[in-house]
Design a protein around this motif. Sequence first.
Motif, short mmCIF file in Angstrom:
data_model
loop_
_atom_site.label_atom_id
_atom_site.label_comp_id
_atom_site.label_asym_id
_atom_site.label_seq_id
_atom_site.Cartn_x
_atom_site.Cartn_y
_atom_site.Cartn_z
N PRO A 201 0.83 -1.21 0.00
CA PRO A 201 0.00 0.00 0.00
C PRO A 201 0.87 1.26 0.00
O PRO A 201 1.99 1.26 0.51
N HIS A 202 0.36 2.30 -0.58
CA HIS A 202 1.02 3.61 -0.59
C HIS A 202 2.34 3.58 -1.36
O HIS A 202 3.22 4.40 -1.13
N THR A 203 2.49 2.58 -2.25
CA THR A 203 3.73 2.44 -3.02
C THR A 203 3.39 2.20 -4.49
O THR A 203 2.54 1.37 -4.81
N ILE A 204 4.08 2.92 -5.37
CA ILE A 204 3.99 2.70 -6.81
C ILE A 204 5.33 2.12 -7.25
O ILE A 204 6.38 2.73 -7.03
N TYR A 205 5.28 0.96 -7.87
CA TYR A 205 6.51 0.26 -8.24
C TYR A 205 6.74 0.36 -9.74
O TYR A 205 5.98 -0.20 -10.53
N LEU A 206 7.78 1.10 -10.12
CA LEU A 206 8.14 1.27 -11.53
C LEU A 206 9.54 0.74 -11.78
O LEU A 206 10.33 1.34 -12.51
N ASP A 207 9.85 -0.40 -11.18
CA ASP A 207 11.17 -1.00 -11.34
C ASP A 207 11.07 -2.48 -11.67
O ASP A 207 11.99 -3.25 -11.40
N GLY A 208 9.96 -2.88 -12.28
CA GLY A 208 9.80 -4.27 -12.69
C GLY A 208 10.76 -4.68 -13.77
O GLY A 208 10.94 -5.88 -14.03
N ASN A 209 11.42 -3.70 -14.41
CA ASN A 209 12.44 -4.00 -15.40
C ASN A 209 13.78 -4.33 -14.75
O ASN A 209 14.74 -4.68 -15.43
N SER A 210 13.86 -4.22 -13.42
CA SER A 210 15.05 -4.65 -12.67
C SER A 210 14.74 -5.85 -11.78
O SER A 210 15.53 -6.79 -11.70
N LEU A 211 13.62 -5.80 -11.09
CA LEU A 211 13.18 -6.92 -10.25
C LEU A 211 11.66 -6.92 -10.23
O LEU A 211 11.05 -5.95 -9.78
N GLY A 212 11.07 -8.00 -10.70
CA GLY A 212 9.62 -8.09 -10.73
C GLY A 212 9.02 -8.27 -9.35
O GLY A 212 9.70 -8.65 -8.39
N LYS A 213 7.74 -7.99 -9.25
CA LYS A 213 7.03 -8.18 -7.99
C LYS A 213 6.88 -9.66 -7.64
O LYS A 213 7.06 -10.54 -8.48
N LEU A 214 6.52 -9.90 -6.39
CA LEU A 214 6.35 -11.25 -5.88
C LEU A 214 4.95 -11.77 -6.18
O LEU A 214 3.96 -11.22 -5.68
N PRO A 215 4.82 -12.84 -6.99
CA PRO A 215 3.51 -13.46 -7.16
C PRO A 215 3.06 -14.14 -5.87
O PRO A 215 3.87 -14.77 -5.18
N LYS A 216 1.79 -14.01 -5.54
CA LYS A 216 1.29 -14.62 -4.30
C LYS A 216 1.45 -16.14 -4.32
O LYS A 216 1.74 -16.75 -3.29
N LYS A 217 1.29 -16.75 -5.48
CA LYS A 217 1.41 -18.20 -5.56
C LYS A 217 2.84 -18.68 -5.29
O LYS A 217 3.04 -19.83 -4.89
N THR A 218 3.80 -17.80 -5.51
CA THR A 218 5.18 -18.17 -5.23
C THR A 218 5.37 -18.47 -3.75
O THR A 218 6.12 -19.38 -3.38
N ILE A 219 4.70 -17.70 -2.92
CA ILE A 219 4.80 -17.92 -1.46
C ILE A 219 4.28 -19.31 -1.11
O ILE A 219 4.93 -20.08 -0.38
N GLU A 220 3.14 -19.65 -1.66
CA GLU A 220 2.53 -20.96 -1.40
C GLU A 220 3.42 -22.09 -1.92
O GLU A 220 3.65 -23.09 -1.22
N GLN A 221 3.92 -21.92 -3.12
CA GLN A 221 4.71 -22.99 -3.74
C GLN A 221 6.05 -23.20 -3.05
O GLN A 221 6.49 -24.33 -2.82
N THR A 222 6.73 -22.11 -2.69
CA THR A 222 8.02 -22.26 -2.03
C THR A 222 7.85 -22.76 -0.60
O THR A 222 8.70 -23.51 -0.10
N ASN A 223 6.77 -22.35 0.07
CA ASN A 223 6.52 -22.88 1.41
C ASN A 223 6.31 -24.39 1.37
O ASN A 223 6.80 -25.12 2.23
N ASN A 224 5.57 -24.86 0.35
CA ASN A 224 5.34 -26.30 0.20
C ASN A 224 6.65 -27.03 -0.07
O ASN A 224 6.91 -28.10 0.50
N LEU A 225 7.49 -26.44 -0.93
CA LEU A 225 8.76 -27.09 -1.24
C LEU A 225 9.63 -27.22 0.01
O LEU A 225 10.21 -28.28 0.27
N VAL A 226 9.72 -26.14 0.77
CA VAL A 226 10.58 -26.15 1.95
C VAL A 226 10.03 -27.08 3.03
O VAL A 226 10.75 -27.94 3.57
N ALA A 227 8.74 -26.92 3.34
CA ALA A 227 8.17 -27.67 4.47
C ALA A 227 7.94 -29.14 4.15
O ALA A 227 8.19 -30.01 4.99
#
Length: 424
Positions: A29-55
Amino acid sequence: MINELYQKAFELDQKDELAPFREEFVNEPHTIYLDGNSLGKLPKKTIEQTNNLVANQWGKGLIRSWNDHWIDLPQKTAAKIAEIVGAQPDEIFVGDSTSLNLYKLAFAALHLNQQKKKIISDNLNFPTDLYILQGLIHQQFKDHSLSIIESQNGITVSEKQFEETIDNHTALVVLSHVVFKSAFMYDMAQINALAHQKDALVIWDLSHSVGAVPINLNESEADMAVGCTYKYLNGGPGAPAFLYVRRDLQKQLQSPVWAWFSHQAPFDFSLDYQPKDSIQRFAVGTPSVLSLAAIEAGLDITIETGIDRLRAKSQQQTEFLIELIQQLLVPIGFSIASPLDVNQRGSHISIRHPEGYRISQAMIKPNDGSKIIIPDFRPPDNIRLGIAPLYNTFTELVDSVERIWKIVTEEQFKSYSNERTVVT
C-alpha cells in the motif's frame, strides 16, 4: 490539465482487460513500483509454492524429493520459457546466471568459428556483457578483437551501422534485444539475417525483453540467446537464468565448463567426460531447486496472460507515459531518452535531468507523506520508469509524473544527498 489526465487514466484503467492480474501479486500500500524492469514483484502463488517445497518436499521428503519432484524441474521450467520466447523446449537450458550463460555461449561460438577473429557489440549493451567478451579475449582468444558500434544519439543504433561493420572476418555479434538504458529494441530478424550473410553467429541478451515483448527465436532464425527470469518474469532476486541454442547448432558447440550435470550419465560417476547430445551439455552443477521453484508462478501468469496482450498494454502505457512526460516534465528541464517510435522500444521509458539521482531519491524516500514511487537510476542522469503491464495501472503513471513535477518545481530534491547508494 492534470485533472483531464487523471480522467483519461481512470477510463483506461476501467477498460483494462489485464487489470485482474494485478491481484496475483503482493502489492504494498502507498507504493507505486516502476522498477519491474530490474526486479519483478512477488507473485502470491510463489509464497505458497516455495513454502510447500521447503516444508514438505525438503522437510519431509528429504533426498527422496530429487526423484519425486526435483530432477526434472529444470526441463519443466525450460518448456515454459520456450513457450514465451518462441523456441522448442529442447532448445532452452535453465540454470546458472546470465553472465555465466553468456560466457559459455560466447566461448562455444568463438571456438566453433576460430578462423574468424572479429566480435561485434555496441555501446548500448549491458556493460557486463562487454566484460565477458573482454575477458574471453584476454584469457582464451588473444588474437581476437572487439568492435564496439557507437550510437549516434545515445538511444538507438541504425541497421546501416551493422551493414557497414559486419564483414567476412566477423565471428560473433552480441547484442541486447532491448537495451538497458534507453529501451531501444532491435529488429532481431534483420540483425540475424545480416550476420548470417557473412556466416557470423549472433547471441542475444533477452534480459530486458523476455516477458515484456514478443520474442520469436525460431521464426527470426536466432542462433543463441541468454536471459534472466527476475525482471518481467517475476522469478525473484537472483533467480536462475536461461540460455537458448538453436537445435541444429547444439552438437557443434562445446561448453567451456565440463561438469557433472552436462555428462551423458552423471550418476554413473565415470571418470571420463562425455557431454550430452542435447541442450543439457551447457549445464554445470546441481540445479538450484529453491530458486527454480520460485520461477514457476511468474511464468504461469505470463503464459496465461499471453505475450501479445502484455505487449499491447505495454505499448499503450508507454505511449501514455510519454504524453505525460511531454506535457508536464519536458517544460521543466527533462528530456526523453527512449525511442519515440513505439515499435522501437521495450517496456520502460528513460528520462534525463541534471538532478536525476536526487530526484529519484526524493521519489523513493518522500519526506512529505507522499506515495513512495520506486524507479531506478542509471548514470549519468537517467531515471528509468519501468512499466510491468501485469501490475502497473495508468493512474499510477499520472501519480508518478505529477510527483516528479512537484519534486522539481518545489525544489524538494535539494534536501537529498548526491551520495550514491550501492544499488541504484
